[in-house]
Design an enzyme around this catalytic site. Structure first.
Site, PDB file in Angstrom:
ATOM      1  N   PRO A 284       0.790  -1.222   0.000  1.00  0.00           N
ATOM      2  CG  PRO A 284      -0.118  -1.118   2.127  1.00  0.00           C
ATOM      3  CD  PRO A 284       0.526  -2.063   1.166  1.00  0.00           C
ATOM      4  CG  ASN A 285      -0.180   4.308   1.322  1.00  0.00           C
ATOM      5  OD1 ASN A 285      -1.154   4.894   0.861  1.00  0.00           O
ATOM      6  ND2 ASN A 285      -0.221   3.679   2.485  1.00  0.00           N
TER       7      ASN A 285
ATOM      8  NE  ARG B 138       3.932   6.485   1.772  1.00  0.00           N
ATOM      9  CZ  ARG B 138       4.326   5.256   2.066  1.00  0.00           C
ATOM     10  NH1 ARG B 138       4.911   4.510   1.152  1.00  0.00           N
ATOM     11  NH2 ARG B 138       4.128   4.770   3.248  1.00  0.00           N
TER      12      ARG B 138
ATOM     13  CE1 TYR C 131       9.180   4.731   2.898  1.00  0.00           C
ATOM     14  CE2 TYR C 131       7.610   6.547   2.970  1.00  0.00           C
ATOM     15  CZ  TYR C 131       8.106   5.371   3.500  1.00  0.00           C
ATOM     16  OH  TYR C 131       7.547   4.828   4.623  1.00  0.00           O
TER      17      TYR C 131
ATOM     18  CG  ASN D  34       8.451  -2.108   0.058  1.00  0.00           C
ATOM     19  OD1 ASN D  34       7.954  -2.283   1.177  1.00  0.00           O
ATOM     20  ND2 ASN D  34       9.016  -0.965  -0.304  1.00  0.00           N
TER      21      ASN D  34
ATOM     22  CB  ALA E  67       1.543  -0.149   6.088  1.00  0.00           C
TER      23      ALA E  67
ATOM     24  CG  HIS F  64       5.258  -2.660   9.922  1.00  0.00           C
ATOM     25  ND1 HIS F  64       6.576  -3.068   9.941  1.00  0.00           N
ATOM     26  CD2 HIS F  64       5.222  -1.596   9.078  1.00  0.00           C
ATOM     27  CE1 HIS F  64       7.296  -2.263   9.161  1.00  0.00           C
ATOM     28  NE2 HIS F  64       6.491  -1.379   8.623  1.00  0.00           N
TER      29      HIS F  64
ATOM     30  CG  ASP G 103      -0.578 -17.675   7.496  1.00  0.00           C
ATOM     31  OD1 ASP G 103       0.463 -17.829   8.168  1.00  0.00           O
ATOM     32  OD2 ASP G 103      -1.714 -17.614   7.994  1.00  0.00           O
TER      33      ASP G 103
ATOM     34  CD  GLU H 253      10.581  -7.882   5.061  1.00  0.00           C
ATOM     35  OE1 GLU H 253      10.993  -8.962   5.552  1.00  0.00           O
ATOM     36  OE2 GLU H 253       9.982  -7.020   5.716  1.00  0.00           O
TER      37      GLU H 253
ATOM     38  CG  HIS I 123      11.257  -2.677   4.463  1.00  0.00           C
ATOM     39  ND1 HIS I 123       9.894  -2.551   4.431  1.00  0.00           N
ATOM     40  CD2 HIS I 123      11.521  -3.904   4.965  1.00  0.00           C
ATOM     41  CE1 HIS I 123       9.350  -3.656   4.928  1.00  0.00           C
ATOM     42  NE2 HIS I 123      10.312  -4.498   5.244  1.00  0.00           N
ATOM     43  CB  ILE I 124      12.356   2.593   0.115  1.00  0.00           C
ATOM     44  CG1 ILE I 124      11.720   1.869  -1.091  1.00  0.00           C
ATOM     45  CG2 ILE I 124      13.094   3.857  -0.320  1.00  0.00           C
ATOM     46  CD1 ILE I 124      10.519   2.588  -1.673  1.00  0.00           C
ATOM     47  CB  SER I 125      12.741   4.050   4.954  1.00  0.00           C
ATOM     48  OG  SER I 125      11.740   3.183   5.472  1.00  0.00           O
TER      49      SER I 125
ATOM     50  NE  ARG J  64      10.332   5.636   8.550  1.00  0.00           N
ATOM     51  CZ  ARG J  64       9.380   5.465   7.632  1.00  0.00           C
ATOM     52  NH1 ARG J  64       9.507   4.507   6.715  1.00  0.00           N
ATOM     53  NH2 ARG J  64       8.315   6.248   7.619  1.00  0.00           N
TER      54      ARG J  64
ATOM     55  NE  ARG K  76       7.267   3.873   9.902  1.00  0.00           N
ATOM     56  CZ  ARG K  76       6.150   4.025   9.186  1.00  0.00           C
ATOM     57  NH1 ARG K  76       5.764   3.094   8.351  1.00  0.00           N
ATOM     58  NH2 ARG K  76       5.428   5.120   9.297  1.00  0.00           N
TER      59      ARG K  76
HETATM   60  C1  DQA Z   1       8.383   0.765   3.710  1.00  0.00           C
HETATM   61  C2  DQA Z   1       8.474   0.937   5.226  1.00  0.00           C
HETATM   62  C3  DQA Z   1       7.127   0.691   5.873  1.00  0.00           C
HETATM   63  O1  DQA Z   1       7.215   0.831   7.294  1.00  0.00           O
HETATM   64  C4  DQA Z   1       6.112   1.699   5.365  1.00  0.00           C
HETATM   65  O2  DQA Z   1       4.835   1.413   5.895  1.00  0.00           O
HETATM   66  C5  DQA Z   1       6.061   1.763   3.882  1.00  0.00           C
HETATM   67  C6  DQA Z   1       7.296   1.626   3.106  1.00  0.00           C
HETATM   68  C7  DQA Z   1       9.701   1.114   3.014  1.00  0.00           C
HETATM   69  O3  DQA Z   1       9.827   0.782   1.832  1.00  0.00           O
HETATM   70  O4  DQA Z   1      10.599   1.731   3.614  1.00  0.00           O
HETATM   71  O5  DQA Z   1       5.015   2.027   3.298  1.00  0.00           O
HETATM   72  O6  DQA Z   1       8.108  -0.610   3.435  1.00  0.00           O
END
Ligand code: DQA
Length: 143
Positions: free
Chosen positions: A6-7, A14, A19, A70, A73, A76, A83, A95, A97-99, A104, A108
């Protein structure tokens, strides 16, 4: 298969201080380049909906050789994604994560997905996706 939660459709717009300014289309180009170096192809998708992501993981289980995800959210919160990924035995899972999620907010720091991932990449910016593709390709080749 490269899955985005998501997002991430808003990548580039964003919270660019967290990011960056690259868009998801830019990420796809990076991934295609990384995959091509290994003679592989990528199928990149994004959804804001947990069930859709679960359906795609199940599709990857049948039709793709590995997964870069990725989960955003849902990392978490989602036992459903955990599953679904757990059912992909034998398929490499990385897996991304950009950040750096460990630098943080406390919530997270835990990711359900990490428990089934072969590798976790965090804090490398969008380049982390290319690293993820590289690693999945290496693991596929290694068998
Ligand atoms: C994220 C980190 C997550 O905590 C956050 O909810 C995201 C992006 C990242 O790519 O750093 O939406 O997965």
């Amino acid at each position: 298969m490269i899955l985005n939660g998501p997002n991430l459709n808003l990548l580039g717009l964003r919270q660019p201080h967290i990011y960056g300014t690259d868009t998801l289309a830019d990420v796809e180009r990076l991934c295609v380049e990384a995959a091509n170096r290994h003679g592989a192809t990528v199928d990149m998708r994004q959804s804001n909906h947990e069930g859709q992501l679960v359906d795609w993981v199940q599709e990857a289980r049948e039709h793709h050789d590995g997964i870069v995800i990725n989960p955003a959210a849902y990392s978490h919160t989602s036992v459903a994604l955990l599953d679904a990924l757990s059912a992909c035995e034998g398929r490499p899972i990385v897996e991304v994560h950009i950040s750096n999620i460990h630098r943080r907010e406390e919530f997270r720091r835990h990711s359900y997905v990490s428990g089934v991932a072969d590798a976790v990449i965090a804090g490398c910016g969008v380049q982390g996706y290319a690293f993820g593709v590289e690693r999945v390709c290496q693991l596929i080749t290694a068998g």
